[in-house]
Write an enzyme that holds these catalytic residues in place. Structure first.
Site, PDB file in Angstrom:
ATOM      1  N   ASN A 101      -8.269  70.417  43.064  1.00  0.00           N
ATOM      2  CA  ASN A 101      -7.352  69.082  42.925  1.00  0.00           C
ATOM      3  C   ASN A 101      -7.693  67.959  41.894  1.00  0.00           C
ATOM      4  OD1 ASN A 101      -5.858  67.299  44.920  1.00  0.00           O
ATOM      5  ND2 ASN A 101      -7.833  66.563  46.181  1.00  0.00           N
ATOM      6  N   ALA A 102      -8.786  68.096  41.082  1.00  0.00           N
ATOM      7  CA  ALA A 102      -8.831  67.038  40.024  1.00  0.00           C
ATOM      8  C   ALA A 102      -8.338  66.348  39.643  1.00  0.00           C
ATOM      9  CB  ALA A 102      -9.624  67.496  38.638  1.00  0.00           C
ATOM     10  N   CYS A 131       3.684  68.595  45.424  1.00  0.00           N
ATOM     11  CA  CYS A 131       4.777  70.382  44.676  1.00  0.00           C
ATOM     12  C   CYS A 131       5.381  69.101  44.113  1.00  0.00           C
ATOM     13  CB  CYS A 131       5.163  69.601  46.255  1.00  0.00           C
ATOM     14  SG  CYS A 131       4.076  70.135  47.701  1.00  0.00           S
ATOM     15  N   LYS A 137      -2.984  56.481  51.728  1.00  0.00           N
ATOM     16  CA  LYS A 137      -2.891  57.262  53.018  1.00  0.00           C
ATOM     17  C   LYS A 137      -3.067  55.831  53.734  1.00  0.00           C
ATOM     18  CE  LYS A 137      -0.372  59.253  50.423  1.00  0.00           C
ATOM     19  NZ  LYS A 137      -1.192  60.322  48.986  1.00  0.00           N
ATOM     20  N   SER A 152       5.585  64.872  39.131  1.00  0.00           N
ATOM     21  CA  SER A 152       6.529  65.465  37.698  1.00  0.00           C
ATOM     22  C   SER A 152       6.984  65.375  37.332  1.00  0.00           C
ATOM     23  CB  SER A 152       5.683  66.901  37.374  1.00  0.00           C
ATOM     24  OG  SER A 152       6.504  67.601  38.457  1.00  0.00           O
TER      25      SER A 152
END
Ligand code: SPV
Ligand code: MN
Length: 626
Positions: free
Chosen positions: A385-386, A273, A230, A277
């Protein structure tokens, strides 16, 4: 002789010096010499593309204790401690020259002051440690997308993660000569306790866009420290804006159409979000799950994955919903797990579909059921958040074009967020500007565990990229609008919403429905299926979805489900327009006028529909598109 080469000669052993001087670039040498002088490492290791060097990085991650070996071959675990578990937005700032500003949306600090502060923290920070020097290429090597970059770090976990996530670029650097146009990242985890950065209050991520350099200290969480993710995105957005292309927080995937037709989509979703996936759904193929560069090529838009791996959220990955990732995480191969529970050498995480062990080791140290933190809050066995870190090449559903230097021709762009009550599950914009502005620029999403702070708060998330936008937002939006000017073919823009809920809070769609929305969008980009025109965009017709639910999922899609899911909620949609408009008026002085014009037009279409049909409008009341 130049002083920086003198410094390198005095600080590197012969083998490493040779590797470094083989990169014929004085800017590279200077950056590294300055960093060595500042951080004062005890040794320096130059990592080339040679497998021996890369193997040493893997070994060092274990030798330093930052990673531990698990029962399955190739698997390791890394912990970030209790307080370094997500991107720290508050301490990530742009260094802005005196008298300039990036607008109210972006955290910034006066450049000289910020440089002095962060260099103060970095001073001697690598004392007693080794500095690893890593060369990479963002985007496929030797392509129109390529951006060379370097990271210096004293964390072998970070260096190892980068190996998995990016294309090694030492030889590429040798080929670019004395070019100064590359991104630079200097990271020190600084003072450690049990391999975890401890001086969290001094965590800093400072972005110096004047020098394309990012300084990172007192943190190890990969979202803060792996510069190419990022932090490079922030630098790339500025570069893209200067050069007329787009750097986006998007997956890239191929959706198969009838008779094996190949259609390529990108999708921008805020963290946590459903971006990964979606890019992984059964039946389709993945090119990338997080970062995309979009450029003109042959009169069209082409997209390429910036990365070559996945730093994915592991929560809820289970054998039914995510069989491809599940397999990679459960067989031998290179995987770094972070912040999950380890019991008997096996990783466990929230939503893995297995019984939670009574005890084990997690990011809080020894863990047992019912363990609480100092404030009495329960510590769950695995962090929300793993993550897992894997190479894309491990995936059975990797698209053959994932590494193509040409990228892939883009047919559609999808925007989606965690939206409980406004957007329908899928819709198509009327055109590029309508999509970019009412979908991209109006994206809202409930916050997640991917960043520090409260979860579940509806926030404005333009283009799912707000956290990373490094220029005044209005300019970024204008760049989007200008991007397709003069192109032969323009991608279609869609929005999706997997998180629509009824008044009782129940989700209105199953997890697999996204596979149907993708097939519908695929047909739309080739104009092979009709739609209904609503005030906010084109939505699917019931009969088409019924057919697709049957063929894709073997499900009978009920008319009443369609009517509920695709209902146009005028009051909610008007409230959304008011929220967004207020936000832009208050904090984006350079927002293009067309944004307000299109929002106004949308408002009047909604009001007219309400006058005719009432407040909650069933989809079948709308007419066929023209
Ligand atoms: C995200 O949070 O959007 C990620 C992980 O993809 S990171 O940005 O690296 O934290
Ligand atoms: Mn991301």
């Amino acid at each position: 002789m130049e002083t920086h080469v003198t410094i390198l000669k005095s600080r590197l052993d012969e083998a490493n010096l040779e590797k470094l001087l083989a990169v014929p670039n004085e800017h590279v040498h200077r950056f590294i010499a300055d960093a060595i002088e500042l951080c004062n490492p005890s040794s320096v290791f130059v990592v080339t593309d040679d497998p021996d060097d890369i193997n040493r990085v893997r070994r060092m991650a274990i030798e330093t204790g930052e990673e531990a070996v698990l029962a399955t071959e190739g698997h390791t675990i890394h912990y970030d401690g209790l307080h370094d578990q997500a991107r720290d937005k508050a301490r990530t700032r742009y260094l802005v020259p005196e008298g300039e500003t990036l607008g109210k949306n972006l955290r910034q600090i006066e450049r000289k002051k910020g440089l002095a502060e962060v260099k103060g923290f970095l001073k001697n920070s690598m004392n007693g440690k080794e500095m690893a020097i890593r060369f990479f290429c963002l985007g496929p090597i030797n392509s129109i997308f390529s951006i060379p970059c370097i990271q210096l770090t004293d964390s072998y976990y970070v260096a190892h993660s980068e190996d998995i996530l990016y294309r090694s670029g030492y030889e590429y650097f040798k080929s670019i000569g004395n070019k100064n146009d590359f991104f630079r990242f200097l990271h020190s985890a600084s003072r450690l306790d049990r391999f975890v950065s401890v001086d969290i209050k001094w965590r800093r991520v400072y972005i110096d866009y004047i020098d394309d350099t990012v300084y990172i200290t007192n943190t190890q969480y990969a979202g803060n420290t792996v510069g190419f993710k990022k932090l490079a995105l922030r630098l790339a957005i500025r570069k893209a804006n200067r050069e007329g292309w787009l750097a986006e927080h998007m997956f890239i995937m191929k959706v198969l159409g009838p008779e094996g037709r190949r259609s390529y989509f990108t999708g921008a979703f805020p963290s946590g979000c459903g971006k990964t996936s979606t890019s992984m759904v059964k039946g389709e193929t993945i090119i990338g799950d997080d970062l995309a560069y979009l450029r003109h090529h042959k009169g069209e838009v082409y997209a390429a994955n910036v990365e070559s791996g996945i730093f994915g959220i592991i929560r809820s990955v289970n054998s039914d919903d995510d069989p491809v990732i599940w397999n990679v995480l459960n067989r031998p191969g290179e995987v770094i797990f972070s912040n999950v529970l380890i019991a008997n050498g096996t990783p466990y995480w929230i939503g893995d579909g297995r019984e939670v062990p009574e005890e084990g080791i997690n990011y809080s140290g020894n863990w047992f059921k019912g363990k609480t933190d100092k404030k009495g809050n329960e510590i769950r066995h695995s962090h929300k958040n793993a993550r897992y870190t894997i190479k894309l090449s491990e995936l059975d559903n990797l698209d053959p074009k994932a590494d193509d230097p040409e990228g892939v021709p883009l047919h559609g762009i999808i925007y989606g967020g965690r939206d409980p009550d406004t957007w329908v599950p899928v819709q198509q914009s009327f055109n590029w500007a309508h999509g970019a502005l009412t979908m991209g620029a109006c994206l809202e999403s409930e916050s997640t565990a991917a960043t520090l702070g409260a979860e579940g708060i509806r926030t404005y998330q333009p283009f799912a990229n707000l956290d990373f936008i490094s220029i005044p937002l209005g300019r970024y939006i204008q760049n989007h609008l200008d991007f397709v000017k003069g192109l032969k073919k323009v991608p279609k823009i869609f929005s999706v919403n997997y998180f629509l809920r009824d008044k009782e809070g129940n989700y209105l769609n199953g997890k697999q429905a996204k596979r149907v929305w993708l097939k519908w969008m695929e047909l739309r980009v080739h104009e092979e299926v009709g739609a209904l025109t609503t005030p906010t965009g084109y939505i699917p017709k019931y009969d088409d979805l019924k057919r697709l639910f049957k063929s894709v999922l073997n499900q009978d899609y009920k008319k009443e489900d369609y009517e509920q899911q695709f209902e146009i909620e005028v009051t909610e949609l008007l409230a959304k327009i008011r929220r967004i408009r207020k936000k832009y008026r208050a904090s984006v002085p350079d927002a293009p006028d067309i944004l307000y014009r299109l929002l106004n037009a949308q408002k009047y279409r909604l009001l007219a529909a309400r006058a005719q049909f009432g407040d909650s409008i069933r989809p079948s009341l709308f007419e066929d598109e023209d």
